[in-house]
Design an enzyme around this catalytic site. Structure first.
Site, PDB file in Angstrom:
ATOM      1  CB  THR A 177     -77.897   8.375  43.940  1.00 26.41           C
ATOM      2  OG1 THR A 177     -76.969   7.310  43.724  1.00 26.41           O
ATOM      3  CG2 THR A 177     -78.024   8.613  45.442  1.00 26.41           C
TER       4      THR A 177
ATOM      5  CG  PHE B  52     -78.939  13.009  46.595  1.00 25.50           C
ATOM      6  CD1 PHE B  52     -77.869  12.899  47.469  1.00 25.50           C
ATOM      7  CD2 PHE B  52     -78.756  12.588  45.279  1.00 25.50           C
ATOM      8  CE1 PHE B  52     -76.649  12.391  47.049  1.00 25.50           C
ATOM      9  CE2 PHE B  52     -77.537  12.074  44.848  1.00 25.50           C
ATOM     10  CZ  PHE B  52     -76.481  11.981  45.738  1.00 25.50           C
TER      11      PHE B  52
END
Length: 359
Positions: free
Chosen positions: A257, A259
């Site tokens: 992921t 960010f």
């Protein structure tokens, strides 16, 4: 054995020196905090931290060391010395125990004041109102795609992207059941379930899948149900006193992921940067081609483009574009001028150092 003792003794002497030098660094950080207070300066200086990390990584390479490992060590040291200057407040998408919190801890350390909120728009609000110094929001997952709420947050916000980081996502099957055969229900966030769908199909094909607002909520719900399991990170097993029935249940071992770190400040060029812009173009044949053609003409690598509804009228769109380079670079400035010729408006969402991968 005498030789081994001798070598270990030398290592201990080096360790003593390392600790004494860290103490000296802490003492200097205290003096810096006093100067910052006199100048009414923020405790978090993103440009200075970027300079330190970039310099340290270069030195590590010169010595033949793994720069990522040295970077991790210095992230901890920076966190400790920053805390002496004051507590950094970081808003993130909660609740506690989510991957967003893990990203905050791995990048900024345990000593920051972590402010979990219920939604991505609330992260923007906390930072905009000054209740948090910075925010950390997910922008995309290698398996699940773009988090559109984060993009939408920048349409009306004055905040900027001041950094990015990548977190390897590892899911575990958590439960109080004696073994996996007892599981009849699996709770988790929809994205976590989608990232583990093949594993579930192969190992628990008859289990009922129940979506929750977060992996943390899922773990709370199963803590008193011996036939239920949650999917989430290993930290949740300690938080809710659950057993790890199976680790690494994600379908893709490279599941990551990305960010963004958001704040109200400009970030200096480091030489390894990314820029994100927001563009609005009129609906006409060839408009999108004209928008992206300058990237080829200027030899700039565009790494991502995403459309979002403009909210001005039906079927009207804005475009978010990521590309390599920094707005302070003369070539990027010329690129932006060319893009502006083919756009109704262009907004610089941020120029920031390209992200580090956190395991």
């Amino acid at each position: 054995m005498e030789k081994l003792k001798e070598l270990r003794k030398k290592i201990e002497e080096i360790d003593d020196v390392i600790v004494s030098l860290i103490k000296k660094r802490v003492d200097l950080a205290l003096l810096i905090s006093q100067e910052k207070k006199r100048g009414n300066m923020s405790i978090f200086d993103v440009n200075r931290e970027n300079e330190v990390l970039s310099r340290i990584k270069n030195i590590a390479v010169e010595y033949g060391l793994l720069d990522d490992y040295i970077e991790d060590i210095f992230l901890l040291i920076i966190s400790m010395t920053r805390n002496i200057q004051g507590v950094l407040k970081v808003a993130y998408l909660g609740p506690e125990g989510t991957f967003s919190e893990i990203a905050v801890i791995k990048r900024f350390g345990y000593d920051v004041e972590r402010l979990p909120v219920d939604s991505i728009p609330e992260v923007f609000k906390e930072v905009s109102k000054g209740k948090a110094d910075i925010g950390v929001v997910p922008i995309e997952n290698s398996y699940g795609g773009t988090v559109t709420q984060t993009l939408d947050g920048f349409i009306d916000s004055h905040l900027k992207i001041i950094g990015e980081l990548y977190l390897k996502v590892h899911h575990s099957l958590l439960s109080n059941a004696e073994d996996i055969s007892k599981i009849t229900k699996i709770y988790s966030h929809p994205q976590a379930l989608s990232q583990c769908r093949e594993w579930i199909r192969n190992n628990l094909p008859n289990a009922k899948l129940i979506e929750t607002s977060s992996t943390s909520e899922a773990s709370l719900l199963v803590s008193n149900d011996p036939e239920a399991a949650s999917i989430g990170n290993e930290i949740l097993s300690n938080k809710y006193n659950l057993k790890i029935l199976h680790a690494n249940v994600e379908d893709d071992p490279n599941n990551t992921t990305r960010f963004w770190v958001i704040g109200d400040m400009d970030v200096k060029m480091t030489g390894n940067d990314r820029t994100t812009i927001l563009c609005y173009i009129k609906d006409r044949p060839g408009a999108l081609f004209d928008l992206i053609k300058p990237f080829k003409d200027f030899g700039v690598n565009m790494t991502k483009i995403e459309s979002r509804p403009s909210r001005l009228k039906l079927w009207d769109y804005l475009f978010f574009i990521d590309f390599e380079g920094h707005i302070e670079d003369s070539k990027i400035k010329e690129l932006i001028k060319e893009i502006e010729k083919n756009s109704s408006f262009v907004k610089i969402v941020g120029s920031y150092p390209r992200g580090m991968i956190l395991e």
